[in-house]
Write an enzyme that holds these catalytic residues in place. Structure first.
Site, PDB file in Angstrom:
ATOM      1  N   ASP A 104       0.866  -1.184   0.000  1.00 47.10           N
ATOM      2  CA  ASP A 104       0.000   0.000   0.000  1.00 47.10           C
ATOM      3  C   ASP A 104       0.899   1.230   0.000  1.00 47.10           C
ATOM      4  OD1 ASP A 104      -2.631  -1.093   0.038  1.00 47.10           O
ATOM      5  OD2 ASP A 104      -2.382  -1.622   2.150  1.00 47.10           O
ATOM      6  N   ARG A 136       3.831   2.740   2.993  1.00 46.77           N
ATOM      7  CA  ARG A 136       4.656   1.763   3.732  1.00 46.77           C
ATOM      8  C   ARG A 136       6.152   1.961   3.485  1.00 46.77           C
ATOM      9  NH1 ARG A 136       0.092   1.242   6.381  1.00 46.77           N
ATOM     10  NH2 ARG A 136      -1.456  -0.118   5.377  1.00 46.77           N
ATOM     11  N   ARG A 165      -7.267  10.475   1.634  1.00 43.26           N
ATOM     12  CA  ARG A 165      -6.801   9.411   0.743  1.00 43.26           C
ATOM     13  C   ARG A 165      -7.513   9.540  -0.611  1.00 43.26           C
ATOM     14  NH1 ARG A 165      -8.028   3.982   3.825  1.00 43.26           N
ATOM     15  NH2 ARG A 165      -6.954   3.038   2.035  1.00 43.26           N
ATOM     16  N   LYS A 209      -9.902   1.265  -5.568  1.00 39.44           N
ATOM     17  CA  LYS A 209     -10.574   0.823  -4.350  1.00 39.44           C
ATOM     18  C   LYS A 209     -11.359   1.990  -3.739  1.00 39.44           C
ATOM     19  CE  LYS A 209      -6.298   1.326  -1.637  1.00 39.44           C
ATOM     20  NZ  LYS A 209      -5.202   0.635  -0.928  1.00 39.44           N
ATOM     21  N   HIS A 210     -12.472   1.714  -3.025  1.00 42.59           N
ATOM     22  CA  HIS A 210     -13.012   0.438  -2.585  1.00 42.59           C
ATOM     23  C   HIS A 210     -14.423   0.316  -3.147  1.00 42.59           C
ATOM     24  CE1 HIS A 210     -10.118   1.911   0.421  1.00 42.59           C
ATOM     25  NE2 HIS A 210      -9.771   0.638   0.582  1.00 42.59           N
ATOM     26  N   HIS A 227     -12.035  -1.344   9.225  1.00 40.97           N
ATOM     27  CA  HIS A 227     -10.935  -2.072   9.863  1.00 40.97           C
ATOM     28  C   HIS A 227     -11.325  -2.514  11.271  1.00 40.97           C
ATOM     29  CE1 HIS A 227      -8.750   0.197   6.760  1.00 40.97           C
ATOM     30  NE2 HIS A 227      -7.855  -0.771   6.816  1.00 40.97           N
ATOM     31  N   ASP A 251     -10.515  -7.043   0.130  1.00 36.65           N
ATOM     32  CA  ASP A 251      -9.800  -6.261   1.128  1.00 36.65           C
ATOM     33  C   ASP A 251      -9.348  -7.238   2.210  1.00 36.65           C
ATOM     34  OD1 ASP A 251      -8.713  -4.083   2.441  1.00 36.65           O
ATOM     35  OD2 ASP A 251     -10.520  -2.879   2.347  1.00 36.65           O
TER      36      ASP A 251
END
Length: 342
Positions: A62, A70, A135, A165-166, A178, A248
């Site tokens: 990601d 990351r 985002r 996404k998503h 999450h 996901d």
């Protein structure tokens, strides 16, 4: 052959346990997290080792930019996509130019360290969702489509496949999937007219999609990633989308409605996902793997399109990818560090 499970590893190098798991036929991919990243050279050594063990493995990360990035140490720190939307309001041409450059820059750096693709871009609206927020490129459909199209053009130029996404849209849902069940109670017509339009208008440029762990309860009782309606009827039949479908993370709280890890990945694959992600839980990965041991392997031709154009280069502790890379890196870094006028 590429299997249907994407998993992760604990550290910055492969353990014997990791190696044994990578050799399982139904393991098809590895996703890297921040804990797997120590340096540019270390990441390329890690991905080379993975391919030595399993040459056909797909490796993902990601690397959206902003708060979801990351690869940091030794890599360009990228702006959140929402910054392009802000700039677009006052300087649209510059925003499009920067968005394309950022897509290319992200992709060329990720490919340089042996990673096939980033799960990007986010095509959700920046509406009420805290987990989406900046985002997203913007708060309206037209701006998202224009800016994301530029970003996708940059990714493609670098040799990286894209994942929108998503689907069909997480931006209008307040809950963070999450950590909680996410429910959207709007009618299908409203979802189609609003959130889905970014995916519909960009689908010809997308290589893959990631369905949301959201239950659109006026449409179907299952989260989109477990739903025959959303995947088979809407995506495959109505929209004729023939790209890859990644679930996901099946360890997320909103996915637990399907049961244990084995039930979750079976539900995702039976609904029509090509590959299921199980992250941050080694025991769940083992359970998921056992749960699909007798499943047929996914569509190989489709998944092969996610393979990145990874350069045959040796990387040192610092990236050095040429004059264009340095120029674009300087531009995007300056933009990220700038303050936009009110």
């Amino acid at each position: 052959m590429i299997g249907a499970l994407m998993l992760d590893i604990a550290g910055t190098q492969l353990t014997q346990e990791d190696i044994e798991l990578l050799q399982a036929p139904q393991v098809g991919g590895v996703i890297l997290f921040g804990r797997n990243i120590e340096s540019v050279q270390q990441v390329r050594t890690l991905t080379n080792h993975m391919r030595h063990i399993r040459p056909e493995i797909l490796i993902a990360v990601d690397q959206e930019g902003g708060r979801v990035q990351r690869l940091k140490q030794g890599f360009t720190l990228l702006p959140a996509m929402g910054r392009f939307g802000e700039l677009y309001l006052s300087e649209p041409q510059k925003a499009l130019e920067f968005a394309e450059q950022c897509g290319w820059l992200m992709a060329i750096e990720v490919l340089a360290v042996g990673i096939d693709f980033s799960f990007a871009p986010v095509l959700d609206l920046n509406d009420v969702s805290d987990v989406i927020g900046d985002r997203s490129f913007a708060q309206n459909i037209n701006d998202i489509v224009i800016l994301a199209s530029a970003f996708l053009k940059g990714m493609k130029r670098a040799g990286m496949a894209s994942t929108g996404k998503h689907f069909p849209g997480h931006g209008s849902v307040k809950a963070d999937s999450h950590i909680a069940a996410a429910i959207d109670s709007r009618a299908y017509a409203e979802i189609h007219a609003k959130d889905m339009q970014t995916f519909i208008q960009l689908q010809s440029q997308l290589d893959a999609l990631m369905p949301a762990h959201v239950i659109y309860n006026q449409v179907d009782p299952n989260p989109a990633g477990f739903s025959n309606f959303w995947i088979q009827k809407v995506l495959r039949q109505d929209l004729q989308f023939d790209g890859v479908l990644f679930s996901d993370d099946l360890s997320m709280q909103a996915a637990c409605v399907a049961g244990g890890a084995d039930a979750r990945i079976r539900a995702a694959l039976q609904a029509g996902c090509d590959m299921g992600l199980v992250c941050n839980d080694r025991e769940a990965q083992r359970i998921a793997l056992a749960g699909i041991a007798d499943f047929p392997l996914p569509n190989q031709e489709r998944l092969e399109k996610m393979r990145g154009k990874i350069p045959d280069i040796r990387v040192g502790e610092d990236l050095n990818l040429g004059a264009e890379w340095q120029k674009v890196r300087d531009t995007i870094t300056a933009f990220r560090n700038s303050t936009l006028p009110n």
